[in-house]
Design a protein around this motif. Structure first.
Motif, mmCIF file in Angstrom:
data_model
loop_
_atom_site.group_PDB
_atom_site.id
_atom_site.type_symbol
_atom_site.label_atom_id
_atom_site.label_comp_id
_atom_site.label_asym_id
_atom_site.label_seq_id
_atom_site.Cartn_x
_atom_site.Cartn_y
_atom_site.Cartn_z
ATOM 1 N N UNK A 124 2.063 -5.470 0.609
ATOM 2 C CA UNK A 124 1.233 -4.497 0.122
ATOM 3 C C UNK A 124 1.687 -4.202 -0.546
ATOM 4 N N UNK A 125 0.178 -2.919 -1.302
ATOM 5 C CA UNK A 125 0.989 -1.822 -2.510
ATOM 6 C C UNK A 125 1.223 -0.708 -1.500
ATOM 7 N N UNK A 126 2.042 0.040 -1.877
ATOM 8 C CA UNK A 126 2.415 0.851 -0.348
ATOM 9 C C UNK A 126 2.202 2.377 -0.837
ATOM 10 N N UNK A 127 1.617 3.180 -0.118
ATOM 11 C CA UNK A 127 0.861 4.429 0.028
ATOM 12 C C UNK A 127 -0.575 4.491 -1.130
ATOM 13 N N UNK A 128 -0.419 3.133 -1.844
ATOM 14 C CA UNK A 128 -1.758 3.763 -3.045
ATOM 15 C C UNK A 128 -3.060 2.399 -3.047
ATOM 16 N N UNK A 129 -4.193 2.983 -2.791
ATOM 17 C CA UNK A 129 -4.748 1.588 -3.090
ATOM 18 C C UNK A 129 -5.547 1.369 -4.459
ATOM 19 N N UNK A 130 -5.817 0.538 -5.135
ATOM 20 C CA UNK A 130 -5.419 0.458 -6.907
ATOM 21 C C UNK A 130 -7.205 -0.451 -7.227
ATOM 22 N N UNK A 131 -7.334 0.401 -7.879
ATOM 23 C CA UNK A 131 -9.298 0.292 -8.146
ATOM 24 C C UNK A 131 -9.250 0.672 -9.741
ATOM 25 N N UNK A 132 -9.749 -0.813 -10.771
ATOM 26 C CA UNK A 132 -10.332 -1.036 -11.635
ATOM 27 C C UNK A 132 -8.581 -0.189 -12.684
ATOM 28 N N UNK A 133 -7.465 -1.023 -12.061
ATOM 29 C CA UNK A 133 -6.826 -0.695 -12.501
ATOM 30 C C UNK A 133 -6.048 1.060 -12.592
#
Length: 250
Positions: free
Chosen positions: A63-72
């Motif tokens: 799981x990516x910690x602390x962030x969400x990734x959208x469109x790079x």
């Protein structure tokens, strides 16, 4: 369990982490060493998003910690969502951070009961078991002021374990202790390692690193200078900065 990809952290114009990349496998014990100001504790705090990263990515159990990734692009999570991730990452600090007005037992019960909504009876049973594991069955009703530094740190470890974390972070857990109390805390940490807990430990206890760690990472100036099997790095360091540091601490 942990994957760091080119992690950077700036405080204004000061660059504390300058592209740290490493992995920690499930069940592995990784020890971070290096001089004061090298970025070890900052990196540890980034892993559970007590500090946000300036660049790069950190993953725990995929799981990516602390962030969400959208469109790079990365978008920081709301504090509530980051706190949910943090439940699975136990952290033990240098200065214990126990609630002074609560007993040892109450300190351990607090988070499972109020964060995970565990029933009080189950939380108490689990807390007493954890205090027994760290050798403090007889101190359940004692307040922090009635405990030695080593005992307080063992309560702090039990408190972190009460959340059933998948990863444990230790930020110089023995540096605030008198020398005669260090061994009792390291003993608990060795036991955790033997039980398969994934651990990242910032410490100057080279004996612990040599005996318990699977990998030793030497940091200086915000970068990883050298890493490898602890016995190899400690007995045969390859980099001049590692040699200079070890000559002072060993």
């Amino acid at each position: 369990m942990v994957r760091a990809e080119r992690v950077c952290k700036d405080f204004g114009a000061l660059s504390v982490l300058k592209g740290v990349t490493l992995t920690v496998d499930r069940g592995q014990v990784l020890v971070l060493v290096g001089p004061s100001g090298s970025g070890k504790s900052t990196f540890l705090r980034c892993i559970n998003h007590l500090e946000n990263v300036s660049a790069g990515r950190l993953y725990v159990d995929g799981d990516l910690i602390g962030y969400r990734e959208r469109n790079g692009k990365l978008y920081e999570m709301a504090p509530r969502d980051a706190a949910k991730q943090r439940r699975d990452i136990g952290m033990v600090f240098q200065h214990f951070n126990l609630f002074p007005h609560r007993t040892a037992l109450a300190n351990v019960v607090e988070a499972p009961q109020h964060v995970k909504r565990v029933k009080k009876s189950a939380a108490l049973t689990r807390a007493r078991d954890l205090l027994a594991q760290v050798g403090l069955s007889d101190k359940a009703d004692a307040y922090p002021a009635q405990l030695s530094g080593g005992q307080q740190q063992r309560v702090a470890i039990a408190r972190a374990l009460a959340m059933d974390p998948k990863l444990m972070l230790f930020d110089e857990p023995t540096s605030a202790l008198d020398p005669e109390l260090v061994g009792e805390v390291l003993g608990v940490m060795k036991k955790l390692a033997s039980q398969g807990m994934t651990m990242i430990v910032v410490t100057h206890e080279m004996g612990f690193a040599r005996e318990v760690a699977d990998e030793l990472v030497f940091m200086d100036g915000g970068v990883i200078v050298e890493s490898g099997a602890p016995r190899e790095v400690l007995s045969n360091p390859q980099h001049d900065r590692t040699k200079a540091f070890l000559s002072k601490v060993m």
